[in-house]
Design a protein around this motif. Structure first.
Motif, PDB file in Angstrom:
ATOM      1  N   ALA A 226       0.842  -1.204   0.000  1.00 52.27           N
ATOM      2  CA  ALA A 226       0.000   0.000   0.000  1.00 52.27           C
ATOM      3  C   ALA A 226       0.873   1.249   0.000  1.00 52.27           C
ATOM      4  O   ALA A 226       0.564   2.232  -0.676  1.00 52.27           O
ATOM      5  N   ALA A 227       1.966   1.214   0.725  1.00 47.91           N
ATOM      6  CA  ALA A 227       2.899   2.352   0.717  1.00 47.91           C
ATOM      7  C   ALA A 227       3.512   2.507  -0.668  1.00 47.91           C
ATOM      8  O   ALA A 227       3.600   3.628  -1.195  1.00 47.91           O
ATOM      9  N   ASP A 228       3.923   1.382  -1.277  1.00 49.36           N
ATOM     10  CA  ASP A 228       4.466   1.424  -2.641  1.00 49.36           C
ATOM     11  C   ASP A 228       3.457   2.010  -3.623  1.00 49.36           C
ATOM     12  O   ASP A 228       3.824   2.705  -4.566  1.00 49.36           O
ATOM     13  N   ALA A 229       2.172   1.707  -3.395  1.00 51.57           N
ATOM     14  CA  ALA A 229       1.094   2.165  -4.279  1.00 51.57           C
ATOM     15  C   ALA A 229       0.619   3.570  -3.946  1.00 51.57           C
ATOM     16  O   ALA A 229      -0.325   4.067  -4.561  1.00 51.57           O
ATOM     17  N   LYS A 230       1.245   4.199  -2.952  1.00 49.81           N
ATOM     18  CA  LYS A 230       0.899   5.579  -2.546  1.00 49.81           C
ATOM     19  C   LYS A 230      -0.530   5.692  -2.014  1.00 49.81           C
ATOM     20  O   LYS A 230      -1.210   6.699  -2.210  1.00 49.81           O
ATOM     21  N   ILE A 231      -0.986   4.657  -1.365  1.00 51.29           N
ATOM     22  CA  ILE A 231      -2.311   4.661  -0.743  1.00 51.29           C
ATOM     23  C   ILE A 231      -2.187   5.377   0.601  1.00 51.29           C
ATOM     24  O   ILE A 231      -1.203   5.173   1.319  1.00 51.29           O
ATOM     25  N   PRO A 232      -3.149   6.224   0.943  1.00 50.14           N
ATOM     26  CA  PRO A 232      -3.066   6.946   2.215  1.00 50.14           C
ATOM     27  C   PRO A 232      -2.875   5.984   3.400  1.00 50.14           C
ATOM     28  O   PRO A 232      -3.424   4.883   3.412  1.00 50.14           O
ATOM     29  N   GLU A 233      -2.121   6.432   4.375  1.00 55.14           N
ATOM     30  CA  GLU A 233      -1.764   5.589   5.515  1.00 55.14           C
ATOM     31  C   GLU A 233      -2.988   5.022   6.238  1.00 55.14           C
ATOM     32  O   GLU A 233      -2.979   3.887   6.705  1.00 55.14           O
ATOM     33  N   ARG A 234      -4.054   5.791   6.333  1.00 58.42           N
ATOM     34  CA  ARG A 234      -5.241   5.332   7.052  1.00 58.42           C
ATOM     35  C   ARG A 234      -5.921   4.144   6.365  1.00 58.42           C
ATOM     36  O   ARG A 234      -6.758   3.472   6.966  1.00 58.42           O
ATOM     37  N   LYS A 235      -5.571   3.875   5.110  1.00 55.13           N
ATOM     38  CA  LYS A 235      -6.167   2.760   4.371  1.00 55.13           C
ATOM     39  C   LYS A 235      -5.212   1.578   4.212  1.00 55.13           C
ATOM     40  O   LYS A 235      -5.494   0.653   3.476  1.00 55.13           O
ATOM     41  N   ARG A 236      -4.096   1.604   4.901  1.00 54.79           N
ATOM     42  CA  ARG A 236      -3.073   0.568   4.734  1.00 54.79           C
ATOM     43  C   ARG A 236      -3.226  -0.560   5.749  1.00 54.79           C
ATOM     44  O   ARG A 236      -2.341  -0.818   6.555  1.00 54.79           O
ATOM     45  N   HIS A 237      -4.356  -1.244   5.718  1.00 52.97           N
ATOM     46  CA  HIS A 237      -4.553  -2.390   6.602  1.00 52.97           C
ATOM     47  C   HIS A 237      -5.359  -3.459   5.851  1.00 52.97           C
ATOM     48  O   HIS A 237      -6.151  -3.140   4.962  1.00 52.97           O
ATOM     49  N   PRO A 238      -5.155  -4.720   6.186  1.00 53.22           N
ATOM     50  CA  PRO A 238      -5.824  -5.800   5.444  1.00 53.22           C
ATOM     51  C   PRO A 238      -7.344  -5.735   5.463  1.00 53.22           C
ATOM     52  O   PRO A 238      -7.986  -6.105   4.488  1.00 53.22           O
ATOM     53  N   HIS A 239      -7.934  -5.259   6.558  1.00 52.07           N
ATOM     54  CA  HIS A 239      -9.402  -5.266   6.646  1.00 52.07           C
ATOM     55  C   HIS A 239     -10.033  -4.308   5.635  1.00 52.07           C
ATOM     56  O   HIS A 239     -11.221  -4.427   5.324  1.00 52.07           O
ATOM     57  N   ILE A 240      -9.234  -3.404   5.096  1.00 50.87           N
ATOM     58  CA  ILE A 240      -9.747  -2.482   4.072  1.00 50.87           C
ATOM     59  C   ILE A 240     -10.213  -3.268   2.843  1.00 50.87           C
ATOM     60  O   ILE A 240     -11.106  -2.830   2.118  1.00 50.87           O
ATOM     61  N   LEU A 241      -9.645  -4.460   2.628  1.00 46.15           N
ATOM     62  CA  LEU A 241     -10.039  -5.288   1.484  1.00 46.15           C
ATOM     63  C   LEU A 241     -11.479  -5.770   1.649  1.00 46.15           C
ATOM     64  O   LEU A 241     -12.264  -5.741   0.699  1.00 46.15           O
ATOM     65  N   LYS A 242     -11.832  -6.199   2.853  1.00 47.53           N
ATOM     66  CA  LYS A 242     -13.211  -6.621   3.129  1.00 47.53           C
ATOM     67  C   LYS A 242     -14.158  -5.426   3.010  1.00 47.53           C
ATOM     68  O   LYS A 242     -15.223  -5.523   2.412  1.00 47.53           O
ATOM     69  N   HIS A 243     -13.746  -4.278   3.579  1.00 48.24           N
ATOM     70  CA  HIS A 243     -14.560  -3.063   3.477  1.00 48.24           C
ATOM     71  C   HIS A 243     -14.762  -2.674   2.009  1.00 48.24           C
ATOM     72  O   HIS A 243     -15.847  -2.249   1.613  1.00 48.24           O
ATOM     73  N   THR A 244     -13.716  -2.801   1.221  1.00 45.25           N
ATOM     74  CA  THR A 244     -13.801  -2.420  -0.192  1.00 45.25           C
ATOM     75  C   THR A 244     -14.823  -3.281  -0.920  1.00 45.25           C
ATOM     76  O   THR A 244     -15.652  -2.766  -1.674  1.00 45.25           O
ATOM     77  N   MET A 245     -14.786  -4.589  -0.699  1.00 43.10           N
ATOM     78  CA  MET A 245     -15.771  -5.465  -1.339  1.00 43.10           C
ATOM     79  C   MET A 245     -17.182  -5.085  -0.894  1.00 43.10           C
ATOM     80  O   MET A 245     -18.087  -4.955  -1.721  1.00 43.10           O
ATOM     81  N   GLY A 246     -17.366  -4.882   0.399  1.00 45.54           N
ATOM     82  CA  GLY A 246     -18.692  -4.520   0.900  1.00 45.54           C
ATOM     83  C   GLY A 246     -19.187  -3.197   0.342  1.00 45.54           C
ATOM     84  O   GLY A 246     -20.331  -3.089  -0.125  1.00 45.54           O
ATOM     85  N   MET A 247     -18.325  -2.190   0.353  1.00 45.25           N
ATOM     86  CA  MET A 247     -18.720  -0.861  -0.124  1.00 45.25           C
ATOM     87  C   MET A 247     -18.967  -0.831  -1.629  1.00 45.25           C
ATOM     88  O   MET A 247     -19.866  -0.140  -2.100  1.00 45.25           O
ATOM     89  N   GLN A 248     -18.175  -1.582  -2.393  1.00 49.45           N
ATOM     90  CA  GLN A 248     -18.330  -1.583  -3.852  1.00 49.45           C
ATOM     91  C   GLN A 248     -19.594  -2.304  -4.302  1.00 49.45           C
ATOM     92  O   GLN A 248     -20.086  -2.068  -5.395  1.00 49.45           O
ATOM     93  N   THR A 249     -20.121  -3.205  -3.486  1.00 53.84           N
ATOM     94  CA  THR A 249     -21.220  -4.050  -3.946  1.00 53.84           C
ATOM     95  C   THR A 249     -22.562  -3.794  -3.272  1.00 53.84           C
ATOM     96  O   THR A 249     -23.593  -4.195  -3.808  1.00 53.84           O
ATOM     97  N   ILE A 250     -22.583  -3.140  -2.141  1.00 51.65           N
ATOM     98  CA  ILE A 250     -23.807  -3.033  -1.338  1.00 51.65           C
ATOM     99  C   ILE A 250     -24.975  -2.392  -2.092  1.00 51.65           C
ATOM    100  O   ILE A 250     -26.104  -2.854  -1.992  1.00 51.65           O
TER     101      ILE A 250
END
Length: 176
Positions: free
Chosen positions: A111-135
């Motif tokens: 995530a740091a390599d990809a320049k993603i903001p620090e607050r989003k650099r955790h594994p659980h963001i992947l689950k949140h992303t799936m939920g938010m993209q599909t709900i």
């Protein structure tokens, strides 16, 4: 609740794939099936059969069987990548033999390599992303089942608006 944007997700996957096919697949599987870090690292090779993956979720959530995701974008094509990877492994072996803390560190690094903001650099963001993209398009009941939630209240968290989205909506309303 925050999630990765599509460009952020693709950047994360690209950064992981540049380092390791296994690490890319681990992150992709976690995203594609909305897995917690502890769930993705416990997956067994035998959980992948006939183009599907059986997910034994933790925290009292439901066990689910989901098709492997095929996509035209090679970074998102779990089906091709995972089937080839699984074929190279012996039976009764963990797919990704790392601990959840190591997975957390990998997500942090890519995530740091990809320049993603620090607050989003955790594994659980992947689950949140799936939920938010599909709900909104798939509906709360389908997302509840896919995420393995027993309670609709758990899934309802993905209906909440982020501060950024609320601010954008208010700014647009004030302009027009």
């Amino acid at each position: 609740m925050e999630a990765l944007s599509k460009p952020e997700l693709l950047a994360l996957l690209a950064a992981a794939r540049a380092h390791s096919e296994r690490n890319w697949l681990m992150i992709l599987v976690a995203y594609s099936h909305a897995l917690r870090a502890s769930e993705v690292v416990k997956l067994q090779r035998d959980a992948v059969k006939d183009g599907h993956i059986t997910v034994a979720r933790l925290k009292g959530s439901l066990r689910t069987v989901q098709p492997l995701v095929a996509d035209l974008n090679p970074l998102l094509n779990e089906r091709v990548g995972l089937l080839a990877f699984v074929a190279s492994l012996p039976r009764n072996q963990r797919l990704f033999p790392v601990c959840r803390q190591h997975f957390w560190r990998l997500v942090q690094r890519y995530a740091a390599d990809a320049k993603i903001p620090e607050r989003k650099r955790h594994p659980h963001i992947l689950k949140h992303t799936m939920g938010m993209q599909t709900i909104h398009s798939a509906g709360i009941e389908n997302v509840r089942q896919y995420l393995g939630h027993k309670s609709m209240a758990s899934t309802g968290a993905y209906l909440k608006v982020t501060d950024a989205a609320a601010s954008d909506a208010i700014a647009k309303a004030l302009k027009g």
